[in-house]
Design an enzyme around this catalytic site. Structure first.
Site, mmCIF file in Angstrom:
data_model
loop_
_atom_site.group_PDB
_atom_site.id
_atom_site.type_symbol
_atom_site.label_atom_id
_atom_site.label_comp_id
_atom_site.label_asym_id
_atom_site.label_seq_id
_atom_site.Cartn_x
_atom_site.Cartn_y
_atom_site.Cartn_z
ATOM 1 N N TYR A 1 72.559 19.064 31.397
ATOM 2 C CA TYR A 1 71.463 18.269 30.839
ATOM 3 C C TYR A 1 71.154 18.781 29.447
ATOM 4 O O TYR A 1 70.885 19.967 29.253
ATOM 5 C CB TYR A 1 70.225 18.380 31.731
ATOM 6 N N ASP B 1 74.514 24.802 24.251
ATOM 7 C CA ASP B 1 73.116 24.444 24.506
ATOM 8 C C ASP B 1 72.456 25.606 25.230
ATOM 9 O O ASP B 1 72.583 25.757 26.440
ATOM 10 C CB ASP B 1 73.067 23.167 25.343
ATOM 11 N N LYS C 1 62.462 26.727 24.756
ATOM 12 C CA LYS C 1 61.828 27.591 25.747
ATOM 13 C C LYS C 1 61.269 28.880 25.146
ATOM 14 O O LYS C 1 60.205 28.906 24.558
ATOM 15 C CB LYS C 1 62.822 27.914 26.880
#
Length: 444
Positions: free
Chosen positions: A149, A250, A278
Site C-alpha cells: 500500500y 516506500d 509517520k
C-alpha cells in the site's frame, strides 16, 4: 486489565452515531470503522505512554501507536515540549523556517539521502516520488507489488493492501483497481507483480524494462500484515536500475521504525528515492521524499517537475519530528530493546495459540508484528496470496477477546502492530495473559 469485562461503550456509540450523520462511515480512515472485526470503534480521548483512554474512560494497552509514529510512546515529554515551544511562534507560515532545515539535515545524516522535500502525508510523498521518477526518466509505467500500500493516489490503488483487502463482510476485496473512481486507463499504467517473486520481476524488466519509469516497494510490508523480503527478491529489485528505472523504497511505515536508517539500512538496500512519513513527524501530519541529488534536482523550483504544498514543512510537525529523531539518536540501544520485546511477544503468542489449538503463523521484524490466523509455518507467509488465506473470522473473535481485556490491537488481520519504548515487562505480561484467554475463545 486481563479479565474480560463488559466495558461501557455508551459514549463511543453516541459519538459514532453523530459521526455517521456527518462523515462517510463515521470515520476519517476506513480501518477505524471496525467493519472487518465488528463492534463499535472506540473514540479516543487521550493517550499517554503505551496506553489509550477512550471517551467512556476505559484504558487500553495500545499496539497501534497511531499506526507507527509513536515509537517513543504517546505524548512523550520531549516531543510535547518541542511542539509547545513551536506553537508559541505560530502554527503555519507559508514561508521557509529553520526547523525545515534542521529536520532535513537530520534525515540526510541518518539515511544517506542527498536531498529531501517535505510534504504533509505519506500519500503525497509516494505520489510525488512517482511523478518525479516519470519526469526524470520520460517514461510512464510504474511497477508495484500485490499487497503493498503506497497511499490513496489513483495510480497506486491497484491491488493494494490493508483496508482494501477486506470489504464490509470481511471477505477478500476485488481485483485491480482496488477502488471505485479509479479509471481503468490510469490503473493500466501500473504494472502489478507478486511480492517476493524475483523471477517475475526479472522477466518483466527483460520484456518491458525500457518502458518502466519506477519500481516502488515496501522494504518490509506492513499493509498486508508483516511480510519480510527474501534476499533474492531484494537483489532483483536492485537490478531494475540496469534498465534505467528508478527504484523507490516506500519507508512511510518502516522509516526510523526498524532502525535509525530505516528498513533500507537494516536490510542494506540502496534505493534511488525513499519516501517517509509517520515517525518523521513525531505523530503530527508529515511526509517526505528524498534521495539522489541528480534526481531530486528535477523537482520545482530547481527542475521541471512541479510539486507544492502550503503546509509542507509546517513548524509544529518539524518540531515534533526533530525531537523524535534526536531522542532516537540519543538512545541507540532502543531498537535492540524493541526487537527483544517483539521476539518474546511472538514466542508467547505462539505458545498460547498452540495450547488453545488455534493455528497461527507469526511474522515479526524489529518492532513490527502480525499474527496470521492460518496453519502455515512461521516465516512462510511471504506474499499477498499467502496472507489472504488467513481466517479473518478467527482473527475478529481474537481481536474482540483482546479488546474486552483492555488490549487495543490493530482492527484488521492485514495490519502490523507496533511496539514502542513505553512497552515494558508489565505490558508484555499483561498482553500475553490477555492473548491466551482470547485464544481460548476462538473456534479452531
Amino acid at each position: 486489565m486481563t479479565t474480560s469485562q463488559p466495558h461501557s461503550t455508551a459514549q463511543s456509540e453516541a459519538l459514532f452515531a453523530r459521526a455517521r450523520a456527518v462523515t462517510p462511515g463515521g470515520v476519517n480512515s476506513p480501518v477505524r470503522a471496525f467493519r472487518s472485526v465488528g463492534g463499535v470503534p472506540r473514540f479516543i480521548a487521550s493517550a499517554q505512554g503505551a496506553y489509550l483512554t477512550d471517551a467512556d474512560g476505559t484504558r487500553y494497552l495500545d499496539y497501534i501507536g497511531s499506526w507507527g509514529p509513536m515509537i517513543l510512546g504517546h505524548n512523550h515529554p520531549a516531543v510535547r515540549e518541542a511542539v509547545t515551544q513551536a506553537l508559541a511562534g505560530g502554527t503555519s507560515f507559508g514561508a521557509p523556517n529553520e526547523r525545515e532545515v534542521d529536520l532535513a539535515e537530520l534525515i540526510v545524516g541518518l539515511t544517506g539521502a542527498e536531498r529531501v522535500r517535505f510534504v504533509s502525508s505519506g500519500t503525497e510523498a509516494t505520489m510525488s516520488a512517482l511523478r518525479l521518477a516519470r519526469g526524470y526518466t520520460g517514461r510512464k509505467y510504474i511497477v508495484k507489488f500485490r499487497g503493498n500500500y503506497h497511499g490513496h493516489a489513483d495510480g497506486l490503488l491497484v491491488e493494494a493492501g490493508s483496508g482494501l483487502m477486506t470489504n464490509a463482510e470481511g471477505e477478500l476485496g476485488a481485483a485491480a483497481p482496488s477502488s471505485a473512481g479509479v479509471p481503468e486507463e490510469y490503473a493500466g499504467l501500473t504494472l502489478v507483480l507478486d511480492y517476493n517473486a524475483p523471477e517475475a520481476l526479472d522477466a518483466l524488466m527483460a520484456a518491458r524494462g525500457e518502458e518502466i519509469a519506477a519500481v516502488i516497494f515496501e522494504p518490509v510490508v506492513g499493509n498486508a500484515g508483516v511480510l519480510i523480503p527474501t534476499p533474492d527478491f531484494l537483489a532483483a529489485l536492485h537490478r531494475v536500475r540496469d534498465f534505467g528505472a528508478v527504484l523507490i523504497a516506500d519507508e512511510v511505515m518502516t522509516g526510523f521504525r526498524l532502525s535509525l536508517s530505516g528498513a533500507t539500512g537494516l536490510l542494506s538496500l540502496d534505493p534511488d528515492l525513499r519516501c517517509w512519513g509517520k515517525i518523521v513527524g513525531g505523530g503530527l501530519p508529515v511526509g517526505a521524499y528524498g534521495g539522489r541529488a541528480d534526481i531530486m534536482d528535477f523537482v520545482s523550483p530547481q527542475g521541471p517537475v512541479y510539486q507544492a504544498g502550503t503546509l509542507s514543512g509546517n513548524p509544529l510537525a518539524m518540531a515534533a519530528g526533530i525531537a523524535t529523531l534526536r531522542e532516537l539518536k540519543a538512545n541507540p540501544d532502543l531498537y535492540r530493546q524493541l526487537d527483544d520485546y517483539a521476539t518474546r511477544l511472538a514466542a508467547g503468542l505462539r505458545e498460547a495459540a498452540a495450547r488453545a489449538g488455534v493455528p497461527v503463523s507469526i511474522n515479526h521484524i524489529g518492532s513490527m508484528l502480525t499474527v496470521f490466523f492460518q496453519g502455515a509455518p512461521d516465516g512462510s507467509v511471504r506474499d499477498y496470496a499467502a496472507a489472504a488465506r488467513s481466517d479473518t473470522a478467527a482473527f475478529a473473535a481474537w481481536f474482540q477477546g483482546l479488546l474486552s481485556r483492555g488490549i487495543y490491537w490493530a482492527p484488521s488481520q492485514f495490519e502490523s502492530i507496533f511496539i514502542s519504548a513505553a512497552h515494558g515487562e508489565a505490558e508484555l505480561s499483561a498482553t500475553l495473559e490477555a492473548a491466551a484467554q482470547a485464544f481460548e475463545g476462538v473456534e479452531s
